[in-house]
Structures are given as structure tokens and as C-alpha cells.
Write a protein that holds these residues in place. Structure first.
Motif, short mmCIF file in Angstrom:
data_model
loop_
_atom_site.label_atom_id
_atom_site.label_comp_id
_atom_site.label_asym_id
_atom_site.label_seq_id
_atom_site.Cartn_x
_atom_site.Cartn_y
_atom_site.Cartn_z
N GLU A 29 -28.25 -1.98 -35.58
CA GLU A 29 -29.31 -2.37 -34.03
C GLU A 29 -30.17 -1.82 -34.39
N GLY A 30 -31.71 -2.45 -34.27
CA GLY A 30 -33.21 -2.07 -35.03
C GLY A 30 -33.55 -2.88 -36.25
N ASN A 31 -32.39 -3.42 -37.27
CA ASN A 31 -32.89 -3.72 -38.60
C ASN A 31 -32.84 -5.10 -38.81
N ILE A 32 -34.02 -5.36 -39.68
CA ILE A 32 -33.97 -6.66 -39.90
C ILE A 32 -32.68 -6.92 -40.99
N HIS A 33 -31.73 -7.70 -41.37
CA HIS A 33 -31.32 -7.81 -41.93
C HIS A 33 -31.11 -9.20 -42.43
N ALA A 34 -31.16 -9.15 -44.29
CA ALA A 34 -31.37 -10.67 -44.68
C ALA A 34 -29.28 -10.73 -45.26
N LEU A 35 -29.25 -12.47 -45.45
CA LEU A 35 -28.46 -12.64 -46.11
C LEU A 35 -28.89 -13.76 -46.98
N ILE A 36 -28.43 -13.44 -48.42
CA ILE A 36 -29.01 -14.03 -49.98
C ILE A 36 -28.06 -14.59 -50.38
N GLY A 37 -28.39 -15.37 -51.32
CA GLY A 37 -27.37 -16.06 -52.11
C GLY A 37 -27.69 -17.60 -52.64
N PRO A 38 -27.51 -17.88 -54.01
CA PRO A 38 -26.82 -19.18 -54.49
C PRO A 38 -27.12 -19.87 -53.41
N ASN A 39 -27.59 -21.29 -53.08
CA ASN A 39 -26.77 -22.70 -53.00
C ASN A 39 -25.45 -22.57 -52.39
N GLY A 40 -24.69 -22.99 -51.65
CA GLY A 40 -23.33 -22.88 -51.25
C GLY A 40 -22.53 -22.02 -51.49
N ALA A 41 -23.46 -20.65 -51.19
CA ALA A 41 -22.96 -19.00 -51.22
C ALA A 41 -22.18 -19.36 -49.85
N GLY A 42 -22.11 -20.19 -48.58
CA GLY A 42 -21.78 -19.94 -47.36
C GLY A 42 -22.59 -18.67 -46.43
N LYS A 43 -23.99 -18.72 -46.47
CA LYS A 43 -24.84 -18.04 -45.46
C LYS A 43 -24.61 -18.72 -44.66
N THR A 198 -33.20 -6.83 -33.52
CA THR A 198 -32.47 -6.87 -34.61
C THR A 198 -32.41 -8.14 -34.95
N VAL A 199 -32.77 -8.45 -36.54
CA VAL A 199 -33.04 -9.81 -36.34
C VAL A 199 -32.12 -9.81 -37.84
N VAL A 200 -31.18 -10.91 -38.13
CA VAL A 200 -30.59 -11.45 -39.25
C VAL A 200 -31.08 -12.89 -39.62
N MET A 201 -31.25 -12.74 -40.99
CA MET A 201 -31.87 -14.06 -41.40
C MET A 201 -31.00 -14.15 -42.69
N VAL A 202 -31.04 -15.64 -42.53
CA VAL A 202 -30.87 -16.10 -44.43
C VAL A 202 -32.10 -16.36 -44.86
N GLU A 203 -32.53 -15.95 -46.36
CA GLU A 203 -33.86 -16.80 -47.08
C GLU A 203 -33.70 -16.50 -48.26
N HIS A 204 -34.23 -17.61 -48.82
CA HIS A 204 -34.08 -17.72 -50.22
C HIS A 204 -35.84 -17.27 -51.46
N ASN A 205 -36.36 -17.21 -49.72
CA ASN A 205 -38.48 -16.71 -50.41
C ASN A 205 -37.69 -14.59 -50.60
N LEU A 206 -37.56 -14.32 -52.09
CA LEU A 206 -37.40 -13.17 -52.15
C LEU A 206 -37.98 -12.86 -51.83
N SER A 207 -40.11 -12.90 -52.32
CA SER A 207 -40.46 -11.85 -51.74
C SER A 207 -40.98 -12.33 -50.07
#
Length: 250
Positions: A29-43, A198-207
Motif C-alpha cells: 500500500e502506498g507504493n509505486i510498483h513497476a512491472l517491466i520486461g521485454p516485449n511479450g513478457a506477459g505484463k 497505490t500505483v502499479v505501472m507497466v513501463e518500458h522507459n527505464l529512466s
């Protein structure tokens, strides 16, 4: 901090293809949580499972300790778990204000009552203005969506999602396709809305991930490869190999 969203051994098969395989995910709770991975990873498939747009082939999903595995997307949205999509889902022929007003109608259970006169629907105007102000779009409230930049459309989509008063906000590639000049605006917007949820985000921009996220989960071929802070993920040899193999640098 308590766990607000959890997946336990969640899998999704499309015929013989395993898009997501035995994923365990715990979002604090309260975190910003990222899901990352190559294309087709299932995000994005995992996003669909968490928000119940897809039914899991196996496993369980919990929101604030409640098992929501068998519930539909509308039910979990009303419980405070809402998402955006990779492709903007706004009405281009409506003004920005009217787009937010439509979203507010959904929350109040009147989304199908389009026959109501404008003076009745005007009860949503004050809250619509507040949401537009939150995402920095007040000056564009009367503009048609088709007339504003892509970055402003993405900000508007966040406003329409916030209209459902989510406790957990899932953002699917919020920076994708955006002009470089609009990226800082959306980054600051995400940081702002995350102060109260709380935020969960898929993102390719690693910066962007490095700048925003408290925790990062790496998916590769539908499975969790690693999890930790951005620095821990960056320094993980297996993650670096997976990204370099996909043409990325961590």
C-alpha cells in the motif's frame, strides 16, 4: 506497510501458450510498483488478470485481503481497483470536461441515462473541474479531445480513471508513444496522484521507472525473474542478460 494487491500462483494459458505462469506478486500500500520486461513478457496480460478483464487459468488474486478471483472488472473497479489502457480510451468528439463527466456518471450509477437533461447532469460539473485541475487540464476543459496533444489525452485518461476514486491505480504504459516534451508532465502527474493511492505501472522507459518506482518486478516469458528496488534490478546479471538479449539496457 500492508499488502493491498496480491497475486498467488496466477497463470493464464491461451490454448497451448502460457502467457503468464505461476506469478506471485505482492504490492504494498502506498507504493509505486513497476512491472517491466521485454516485449511479450506477459505484463499486459497480468494487468488484465489483476483487474479481472481476463480470467485466470489457475491461481488467486486478492484486493485488500479479499479474494476477487471470481469477480468481474466492474465489481473490482467499484472496490477501488481501476486501470488505464495502452490505447487511449476517451471520446474524441466530446470536450475534456464531458469525458470526465461521463466517467463520474459511471461511478454514480447513471452511465446509461443519456436521456437526462443537461441541467441534471450538471451536478457532476464541480467534481469534473476538480479532477481536471488535479491533472493540469483546467484551461482546456472546453476543448474537444481531438484537438489536444497526445500527452494531454493521456492526462485526461488518468483523470477519468481517478473519477472512480481508485485506491489502487494500474497504468499500462502511460508514457508510450508520447513526445519527449510531454514525458516530464506525466511523470509529475503520476507522482502527484500516487500521494493518496497505490500505483502499479507497466513501463518500458527505464529512466521513468528509476525516477518513480519504489519496487520493480521483472517478467520474462510469463514468469517473475526478479524483484526489488530499481538499483537491485539494474545490478542483477540475469535481468541485464534478458534485456540485452531484447535490445535494452537496464
Amino acid at each position: 506497510m500492508s499488502i493491498v494487491l496480491e497475486a498467488r500462483q496466477v497463470s493464464k494459458n491461451f490454448g497451448g501458450f502460457h502467457a503468464v505462469r505461476n506469478v506471485n506478486l505482492r504490492v504494498q500500500e502506498g507504493n509505486i510498483h513497476a512491472l517491466i520486461g521485454p516485449n511479450g513478457a506477459g505484463k499486459t496480460t497480468l494487468f488484465g488478470l489483476l483487474t479481472r478483464f481476463h480470467s485466470a487459468s489457475s491461481g488467486s488474486i486478492f484486493l485488500k485481503g479479499e479474494d476477487i478471483t471470481a469477480k468481474g472488472p466492474a465489481e473490482v473497479a467499484l472496490r477501488g481497483l481501476c486501470r488505464s489502457f495502452q490505447i487511449s480510451s476517451i471520446f474524441p468528439g466530446l470536450t475534456l470536461r464531458d469525458n470526465v463527466r461521463v466517467a463520474l456518471q459511471r461511478r454514480y450509477g447513471s452511465s446509461h441515462q443519456f436521456w437526462l437533461p443537461s441541467r441534471v447532469l450538471s451536478r457532476f460539473d464541480d467534481e469534473a473541474e476538480q479532477l481536471l485541475d488535479l491533472v493540469g487540464l483546467t484551461s482546456l476543459a472546453q476543448r474537444l479531445c481531438s484537438e489536444v496533444s497526445y500527452g494531454r489525452k493521456r492526462a485526461l485518461e488518468i483523470a477519468t480513471t481517478l473519477a472512480m476514486q481508485p485506491k489502487v491505480l494500474l497504468l499500462d504504459e502511460p508514457i508510450a508513444g508520447m513526445a519527449a516534451g510531454d514525458v516530464p508532465m506525466i511523470v509529475e502527474l503520476i507522482r502527484s496522484v500516487a500521494k493518496d493511492r497505490t500505483v502499479v505501472m507497466v513501463e518500458h522507459n527505464l529512466s521513468v521507472v528509476e525516477s518513480l518506482c519504489d519496487k520493480v518486478t521483472v517478467l520474462v516469458r510469463g514468469e517473475v525473474m526478479a524483484e526489488g528496488t530499481y538499483r537491485e534490478i539494474r545490478d542483477n546479471p540475469a535481468v541485464r542478460e534478458a534485456y540485452i538479449g531484447a535490445g535494452y539496457e537496464v
